[in-house]
Design a protein around this motif. Structure first.
Motif, PDB file in Angstrom:
ATOM      1  N   GLY A 169     -27.498 -49.602 -18.833  1.00 55.15           N
ATOM      2  CA  GLY A 169     -27.123 -48.358 -18.182  1.00 55.15           C
ATOM      3  C   GLY A 169     -27.900 -47.171 -18.718  1.00 55.15           C
ATOM      4  O   GLY A 169     -28.380 -46.331 -17.936  1.00 55.15           O
ATOM      5  N   GLN A 243     -22.789 -43.751 -18.423  1.00 56.35           N
ATOM      6  CA  GLN A 243     -22.689 -44.985 -17.640  1.00 56.35           C
ATOM      7  C   GLN A 243     -22.191 -44.704 -16.221  1.00 56.35           C
ATOM      8  O   GLN A 243     -22.685 -45.288 -15.240  1.00 56.35           O
ATOM      9  CB  GLN A 243     -21.724 -45.950 -18.348  1.00 56.35           C
ATOM     10  N   HIS A 247     -24.430 -45.532 -12.659  1.00 56.71           N
ATOM     11  CA  HIS A 247     -23.946 -46.419 -11.606  1.00 56.71           C
ATOM     12  C   HIS A 247     -23.727 -45.666 -10.293  1.00 56.71           C
ATOM     13  O   HIS A 247     -23.960 -46.211  -9.199  1.00 56.71           O
ATOM     14  CB  HIS A 247     -22.675 -47.123 -12.060  1.00 56.71           C
TER      15      HIS A 247
END
Length: 291
Positions: A169, A243, A247
């Protein structure tokens, strides 16, 4: 002008002297007898000698658990010299033979015949009972049980997937915010290259683990623990937001992060360096002050 009060005979003072001996647990001093019974020095000396004679003539050893007092043993009565008062063998209210007191009334010296031996209760020395162990043997204590250590191998299973996800990530977010492959040694090692995106997971996550260790170990100074607590929690929050941002950007098909995300990510290595230096300084400074 009033006449001086008649002197009290020793037979009347002996019960009070015995009570005083019982209170102090032994033979009281002459000054104590003078203070408590309000008598002169000669009479206090005579009373004290009578108490000493009683204790010396006592043949019964007191039981430390039962304080029985016996006055049934008779004692020989010596004839009282002239000018003195003789206490009877009973010692506690029996017939008295008292010679006429001198005119002064306060400076007379009275000789007391050996009285009835009496046993004075003394403070019982209660010994502590021996410690009894769990196995029933006195004088021993059970061996301390060692605490069972928790196995750490499950942390490997927990850490490996977390490491892969966090590393991927941060490296992916670094690529979306301008981090990439660089040649840090131009002219020296032109073939050497490194991806600067790896500085994000190494800096942020390693500092979070280091600060949590300093906070929860309990060995760091107070100021250092306080700083490590809040900076470590902040690092974990920043790592979680990084993170989430990566995403969301990948799920939306965005290939370049917005400027405000790029700005925040670009400042992370500098912020981590400052927090690590501050924490190390606090730990070292407080340790010097304590020493």
């Amino acid at each position: 002008m009033t006449a001086p009060a008649p002197a009290r005979p020793l037979a009347d003072l002996m019960p009070a002297a015995r009570d005083l001996a019982e209170q102090v647990g032994g033979i009281p001093s002459r000054n104590r007898i003078m203070t408590e019974l309000r008598v002169g020095a000669p009479k206090a000396t005579a009373l004290r000698e009578a108490l000493i004679a009683e204790a010396a003539a006592a043949e019964v050893v007191p039981d430390p658990w039962t304080f029985a007092e016996s006055t049934d043993v008779p004692a020989p009565v010596s004839p009282a010299p002239a000018g003195s008062a003789a206490v009877s063998a009973s010692g506690l209210g029996g017939p008295e033979q008292v010679s006429p007191a001198p005119a002064s009334g306060l400076a007379e010296t009275e000789q007391v015949s050996p009285p009835v031996p009496a046993v004075y209760p003394r403070a019982a020395a209660v010994e502590a009972s021996p410690q009894v162990a769990a196995d029933g043997h006195p004088g021993t204590s059970p061996a301390p049980r060692r605490a069972r250590r928790v196995s750490t191998w499950p942390l490997v299973l927990i850490g490996l997937p977390a490491f892969v996800a966090i590393w991927a990530g941060w490296v992916g977010l670094g690529g979306l915010t301008g981090f990439g492959v660089v040649h840090p040694l131009p002219g020296i090692a032109d073939g050497f290259s490194i991806n600067t995106a790896i500085t994000l997971p190494i800096g942020v996550e390693v500092y979070a683990a280091y600060s949590l260790r300093a906070w929860l170990s309990g060995t760091a100074p107070a100021r250092a623990r306080r700083f490590a607590k809040w900076s470590g929690i902040g690092s974990l929050v920043v790592g979680a937001l990084g993170q989430v941002a990566y995403h969301l950007l990948v799920a939306a098909g965005i290939t370049s992060a917005p400027w405000w995300i790029t700005t925040a990510v670009a400042c992370l290595p500098v912020a981590v360096l400052g927090m690590a230096a501050a924490l190390a300084h606090l730990m070292h400074d407080d340790a010097e002050v304590t020493r």
